[in-house]
Enzyme design. Structure first.
Site, PDB file in Angstrom:
ATOM      1  N   ASP A  11       0.588  -1.167  -0.003  1.00  0.00           N
ATOM      2  CA  ASP A  11       0.095   0.032  -0.014  1.00  0.00           C
ATOM      3  C   ASP A  11       0.629   1.451   0.206  1.00  0.00           C
ATOM      4  OD1 ASP A  11      -1.875  -2.035   0.268  1.00  0.00           O
ATOM      5  OD2 ASP A  11      -2.982  -1.211   2.118  1.00  0.00           O
ATOM      6  N   ASP A  53      -4.681  -0.552  -1.488  1.00  0.00           N
ATOM      7  CA  ASP A  53      -5.994  -0.432  -1.126  1.00  0.00           C
ATOM      8  C   ASP A  53      -6.988  -0.038  -2.374  1.00  0.00           C
ATOM      9  OD1 ASP A  53      -6.846  -0.928   1.551  1.00  0.00           O
ATOM     10  OD2 ASP A  53      -6.996   1.106   1.990  1.00  0.00           O
ATOM     11  N   HIS A  55     -10.814   1.055  -2.815  1.00  0.00           N
ATOM     12  CA  HIS A  55     -11.975   1.066  -2.286  1.00  0.00           C
ATOM     13  C   HIS A  55     -13.119   1.677  -3.183  1.00  0.00           C
ATOM     14  CE1 HIS A  55     -10.307  -0.127   1.620  1.00  0.00           C
ATOM     15  NE2 HIS A  55      -9.733   0.818   1.832  1.00  0.00           N
ATOM     16  N   HIS A  72     -10.319   7.249   1.439  1.00  0.00           N
ATOM     17  CA  HIS A  72      -9.044   6.997   1.017  1.00  0.00           C
ATOM     18  C   HIS A  72      -9.075   5.991   0.021  1.00  0.00           C
ATOM     19  CE1 HIS A  72      -9.151   4.079   4.383  1.00  0.00           C
ATOM     20  NE2 HIS A  72      -8.604   3.299   3.300  1.00  0.00           N
ATOM     21  N   LYS A  97      -7.220  -4.905  -2.767  1.00  0.00           N
ATOM     22  CA  LYS A  97      -8.089  -5.325  -1.513  1.00  0.00           C
ATOM     23  C   LYS A  97      -8.798  -4.083  -1.070  1.00  0.00           C
ATOM     24  CE  LYS A  97      -4.353  -3.901   1.488  1.00  0.00           C
ATOM     25  NZ  LYS A  97      -5.072  -2.899   1.872  1.00  0.00           N
ATOM     26  N   CYS A 141      -2.184  -2.631   7.570  1.00  0.00           N
ATOM     27  CA  CYS A 141      -2.062  -3.501   6.545  1.00  0.00           C
ATOM     28  C   CYS A 141      -0.860  -4.192   6.473  1.00  0.00           C
ATOM     29  CB  CYS A 141      -2.397  -2.615   5.267  1.00  0.00           C
ATOM     30  SG  CYS A 141      -4.007  -2.272   5.029  1.00  0.00           S
TER      31      CYS A 141
HETATM   32  C1  VGL Z   1      -4.773   0.824   5.602  1.00  0.00           C
HETATM   33  C2  VGL Z   1      -6.020   2.080   7.257  1.00  0.00           C
HETATM   34  C3  VGL Z   1      -7.019   2.040   6.438  1.00  0.00           C
HETATM   35  C4  VGL Z   1      -3.343   0.679   5.531  1.00  0.00           C
HETATM   36  C5  VGL Z   1      -5.644   0.880   4.946  1.00  0.00           C
HETATM   37  O1  VGL Z   1      -3.204   0.105   4.354  1.00  0.00           O
HETATM   38  O2  VGL Z   1      -2.678   0.067   6.319  1.00  0.00           O
HETATM   39  N1  VGL Z   1      -4.783   1.378   6.963  1.00  0.00           N
HETATM   40  N2  VGL Z   1      -7.091   1.159   5.077  1.00  0.00           N
HETATM   41 ZN    ZN Z   2      -8.285   1.343   3.581  1.00  0.00          ZN
END
Ligand code: VGL
Ligand code: ZN
Length: 196
Positions: A11, A53, A55, A72, A97, A141
């Protein structure tokens, strides 16, 4: 290094870097080190995985819809792009993901490639035994991915100089690292790699 090793970069996206909507403090400072790991694995033709990430606009992961996070990494927005300074080799496999609007999914083991294959399947296919993990964020993550890697039987290395945490509470990253170590993850840094 034996051939049964792979790198997982978690990420490293704009929204998790300074200026992003869920910025990890100094999240971008680990990118030069991550680039060195990328070069090392790529030079040896070892497999490289990069999770993202990814979404939908509406998901229970976000505060507006009952979750804990600001918006985000919404699919196909600049915030979801990999950071411009991350030097991804063309061979790197991208795993996405967080697409399910009903649940949080922090682990790269919940991510899928373009063909819908998950990380465990791909690693087993390639006979990978040792997984090296870096990226953002240590306390979410990265932690979830490392713990899943251990559960799935991979010898797991945490690249300590190439991770950064959100630290909603000041000790979160420290605690996450302790937990990963307790469960069996070994810490290494770039100088532990042969001739890096
Ligand atoms: C993450 C918070 C929300 C990460 C992803 O990639 O660590 N943290 N979504
Ligand atoms: Zn996230």
């Amino acid at each position: 290094m034996a051939a049964n090793q792979a790198l997982l970069v978690v990420d490293v996206q704009n929204d998790f870097c300074p200026g992003g909507t869920l910025a990890v403090p100094q999240g971008d400072t680990v990118i030069p080190v991550i680039n060195r790991y990328l070069r090392f694995f790529n030079d040896k033709e070892l497999p490289i995985f990069v999770s993202r990430d990814w979404h939908p606009k509406e998901t229970k992961h976000f505060k507006r819809f009952g979750g804990i996070w600001p918006m985000h990494c919404v699919q196909n927005t600049p915030g979801a792009n990999f950071h411009a300074t991350l030097k991804l080799p063309p061979e790197a496999v991208i795993l996405s993901k967080g697409m399910d609007p009903e649940q949080d999914s922090y682990s790269a083991f919940q991510a899928k490639d373009e063909e819908g294959r998950d990380l465990k399947e791909i690693l087993e296919d390639l006979q990978v035994k040792h997984l090296f993990v870096c990226g953002l964020a240590t306390d979410y993550c990265v932690k979830a991915s490392v713990l899943d890697a251990i559960k799935n039987g991979f010898q797991t290395f945490l690249l300590l100089d190439a991770v950064k945490g959100v630290n909603m509470h000041p000790q979160d990253s420290r605690k996450a690292i302790d937990e990963m170590n307790k469960k069996g993850a070994k810490n290494i840094t770039i100088t532990d790699l042969p001739e890096a």
